[in-house]
Scaffold this motif. Structure first.
Motif, PDB file in Angstrom:
ATOM      1  N   TYR A   1       0.843  -1.193   0.000  1.00 44.40           N
ATOM      2  CA  TYR A   1       0.000   0.000   0.000  1.00 44.40           C
ATOM      3  C   TYR A   1       0.876   1.240   0.000  1.00 44.40           C
ATOM      4  CZ  TYR A   1      -3.602  -3.208   1.847  1.00 44.40           C
ATOM      5  OH  TYR A   1      -4.474  -4.230   2.042  1.00 44.40           O
ATOM      6  N   CYS A   2       0.522   2.221  -0.830  1.00 45.65           N
ATOM      7  CA  CYS A   2       1.219   3.502  -0.812  1.00 45.65           C
ATOM      8  C   CYS A   2       0.275   4.572  -0.274  1.00 45.65           C
ATOM      9  CB  CYS A   2       1.721   3.892  -2.194  1.00 45.65           C
ATOM     10  SG  CYS A   2       2.695   5.415  -2.145  1.00 45.65           S
ATOM     11  N   HIS A   3       0.807   5.352   0.660  1.00 44.12           N
ATOM     12  CA  HIS A   3       0.008   6.383   1.328  1.00 44.12           C
ATOM     13  C   HIS A   3       0.363   7.790   0.864  1.00 44.12           C
ATOM     14  CE1 HIS A   3      -1.656   3.678   4.593  1.00 44.12           C
ATOM     15  NE2 HIS A   3      -0.672   2.926   4.126  1.00 44.12           N
ATOM     16  N   CYS A   4       1.177   7.935  -0.197  1.00 42.69           N
ATOM     17  CA  CYS A   4       1.668   9.272  -0.569  1.00 42.69           C
ATOM     18  C   CYS A   4       0.555  10.154  -1.128  1.00 42.69           C
ATOM     19  CB  CYS A   4       2.833   9.165  -1.554  1.00 42.69           C
ATOM     20  SG  CYS A   4       2.360   8.978  -3.284  1.00 42.69           S
ATOM     21  N   SER A   5       0.782  11.463  -1.064  1.00 45.08           N
ATOM     22  CA  SER A   5      -0.248  12.402  -1.503  1.00 45.08           C
ATOM     23  C   SER A   5      -0.485  12.303  -3.012  1.00 45.08           C
ATOM     24  CB  SER A   5       0.117  13.831  -1.105  1.00 45.08           C
ATOM     25  OG  SER A   5       1.318  14.209  -1.721  1.00 45.08           O
ATOM     26  N   SER A   6       0.552  11.956  -3.796  1.00 41.20           N
ATOM     27  CA  SER A   6       0.354  11.798  -5.242  1.00 41.20           C
ATOM     28  C   SER A   6      -0.595  10.648  -5.538  1.00 41.20           C
ATOM     29  CB  SER A   6       1.692  11.540  -5.945  1.00 41.20           C
ATOM     30  OG  SER A   6       2.485  12.681  -5.934  1.00 41.20           O
ATOM     31  N   CYS A   7      -0.379   9.510  -4.902  1.00 40.02           N
ATOM     32  CA  CYS A   7      -1.276   8.365  -5.105  1.00 40.02           C
ATOM     33  C   CYS A   7      -2.701   8.720  -4.687  1.00 40.02           C
ATOM     34  CB  CYS A   7      -0.812   7.147  -4.289  1.00 40.02           C
ATOM     35  SG  CYS A   7       0.541   6.225  -5.062  1.00 40.02           S
ATOM     36  N   ARG A   8      -2.822   9.423  -3.570  1.00 44.46           N
ATOM     37  CA  ARG A   8      -4.165   9.768  -3.093  1.00 44.46           C
ATOM     38  C   ARG A   8      -4.852  10.715  -4.057  1.00 44.46           C
ATOM     39  NH1 ARG A   8      -3.506  12.624   1.282  1.00 44.46           N
ATOM     40  NH2 ARG A   8      -1.360  12.240   1.897  1.00 44.46           N
TER      41      ARG A   8
ATOM     42  N   VAL B   1       4.186   1.842   2.193  1.00 48.44           N
ATOM     43  CA  VAL B   1       5.224   2.841   1.911  1.00 48.44           C
ATOM     44  C   VAL B   1       4.643   4.256   2.003  1.00 48.44           C
ATOM     45  CG1 VAL B   1       6.589   1.254   0.494  1.00 48.44           C
ATOM     46  CG2 VAL B   1       4.911   2.752  -0.610  1.00 48.44           C
ATOM     47  N   ASN B   2       5.561   5.213   2.174  1.00 43.40           N
ATOM     48  CA  ASN B   2       5.183   6.623   2.366  1.00 43.40           C
ATOM     49  C   ASN B   2       4.170   6.780   3.499  1.00 43.40           C
ATOM     50  OD1 ASN B   2       6.825   7.863   0.287  1.00 43.40           O
ATOM     51  ND2 ASN B   2       5.520   6.810  -1.182  1.00 43.40           N
ATOM     52  N   TYR B   3       4.383   6.004   4.576  1.00 44.47           N
ATOM     53  CA  TYR B   3       3.432   5.993   5.685  1.00 44.47           C
ATOM     54  C   TYR B   3       3.457   7.304   6.478  1.00 44.47           C
ATOM     55  CZ  TYR B   3       0.369   3.610   9.026  1.00 44.47           C
ATOM     56  OH  TYR B   3      -0.704   3.220   9.795  1.00 44.47           O
TER      57      TYR B   3
HETATM   58 ZN   LIG Z   1       2.222   6.727  -3.733  1.00 48.07          ZN
END
Ligand SMILES: [Zn+2]
Ligand SMILES: [Zn+2]
Length: 142
Positions: free
Chosen positions: A27-34, A110-112
């Motif tokens: 799981y990626c939590h980064c603002s770009s993914c969101r 990642v990017n937690y």
């Molecule tokens: Zn991401």
């Protein structure tokens, strides 16, 4: 036998296939993914680019490249997202939701540090990215 999993965009016009096993899932939590997914977290599966094929509708496949790290691919007919090429990593993120037949087995978050949806599932939580992908590799608490 090489396992094949297929998937489509939201409208079904663009079809893809992934073969073999993903290099990593999580799981990626980064603002770009969101921002791109319009969701609180992105469930990713990472593949070697040669294991990802567009089998139909490639003429409808759009791309948006905000940074050189991410080449985002979507259907220009329905707007549905399919995957993101990460040329600097040599990997393609096919969103887990795009290939529902694959048994999603996340191994890491990642990017937690950027999370808006903490998930207490006992999996490792990385502040940013693994060291081999240019991150700190630093773990943070759930
Ligand atoms: Zn991401
Ligand atoms: Zn579509």
């Amino acid at each position: 036998m090489t396992e094949i999993h297929s998937g489509t965009c939201f409208c079904g016009s663009v079809e893809i296939e992934v073969s073999g096993a993903p290099e990593a899932m999580g799981y990626c939590h980064c603002s770009s993914c969101r921002s791109w997914s319009a969701g609180p977290v992105n469930a990713f599966t990472l593949w070697k680019p040669e294991n990802v094929k567009v089998t139909n509708g490639s003429e409808l496949l759009g791309r948006f490249r905000k940074t050189e790290k991410s080449d985002r691919r979507f259907c220009t007919k329905c707007g549905g997202h399919l995957m993101t090429d990460h040329p600097t990593f040599g990997l393609t993120d096919v969103y887990a939701a795009t290939i529902p037949g694959l048994a999603f087995a996340p191994g890491v978050h990642v990017n937690y540090a950027e999370t808006v949806l903490p998930i207490r599932d006992g999996l490792p939580k990385l502040k940013d990215l693994p060291a081999e992908l240019g991150g700190s590799g630093e773990a943070v608490p759930e």
